[in-house]
Scaffold this motif. Structure first.
Motif, short mmCIF file in Angstrom:
data_model
loop_
_atom_site.label_atom_id
_atom_site.label_comp_id
_atom_site.label_asym_id
_atom_site.label_seq_id
_atom_site.Cartn_x
_atom_site.Cartn_y
_atom_site.Cartn_z
N LYS A 199 8.49 27.33 27.06
CA LYS A 199 7.81 28.44 27.73
C LYS A 199 7.60 28.14 29.21
O LYS A 199 7.32 27.00 29.57
CB LYS A 199 6.44 28.69 27.09
N TRP B 262 3.70 36.98 33.46
CA TRP B 262 4.38 37.03 32.16
C TRP B 262 4.93 35.66 31.78
O TRP B 262 5.07 34.78 32.62
CB TRP B 262 5.51 38.06 32.21
N LEU C 192 13.57 35.59 25.93
CA LEU C 192 12.71 36.75 26.09
C LEU C 192 11.61 36.51 27.09
O LEU C 192 11.40 35.40 27.58
CB LEU C 192 12.15 37.21 24.74
N TYR D 125 7.52 37.98 27.82
CA TYR D 125 6.47 38.80 27.24
C TYR D 125 5.17 38.80 28.02
O TYR D 125 4.87 37.88 28.77
CB TYR D 125 6.22 38.43 25.77
N GLY E 217 1.36 41.11 24.37
CA GLY E 217 2.52 40.62 23.64
C GLY E 217 3.74 41.50 23.73
O GLY E 217 4.72 41.29 23.01
N THR F 62 7.14 42.59 24.48
CA THR F 62 8.28 41.69 24.68
C THR F 62 9.52 42.39 25.18
O THR F 62 9.86 43.48 24.71
CB THR F 62 8.59 40.97 23.35
N LYS G 54 13.59 41.58 25.61
CA LYS G 54 14.66 40.63 25.30
C LYS G 54 15.53 40.46 26.54
O LYS G 54 15.85 41.42 27.22
CB LYS G 54 15.51 41.15 24.14
#
Ligand SMILES: [Zn+2]
Length: 83
Positions: free
Chosen positions: A13, A31, A55, A57, A62, A64, A66
């Protein structure tokens, strides 16, 4: 002999340095860019990747989006350059 095989994801992340507006919850925040690599495991050790998801988000609701590999890498490069 018992062989234990399975699948496990490895998640990376990155928090964006720039803020982005979310049209779902109507908030503006940093984000999260996420890369998930799915591995085939043998005795709980990852041996071969078989799929990668990219992705982005909203950390609040949440929502999201892609991404494809090129978009993801472009954003990672952009984030690295803007430090
Ligand atoms: Zn949101």
């Amino acid at each position: 002999m018992i062989i234990v095989a399975g699948a496990a994801p490895r998640v990376e992340k990155h928090l964006l340095k720039t803020e982005k507006h979310c049209f779902h919850c109507n908030n503006t925040s940093r984000w999260v860019l996420q890369k998930t690599r799915h591995f085939i495991t043998l005795f709980f050790l990852p041996v071969a990747p078989y799929k990668t998801d990219y992705l982005m988000y909203c950390p609040i609701c949440g929502n999201t989006i892609k991404l494809n590999k090129e978009d993801y890498e472009q954003k990672i490069r952009f984030e690295a350059e803007s430090t």
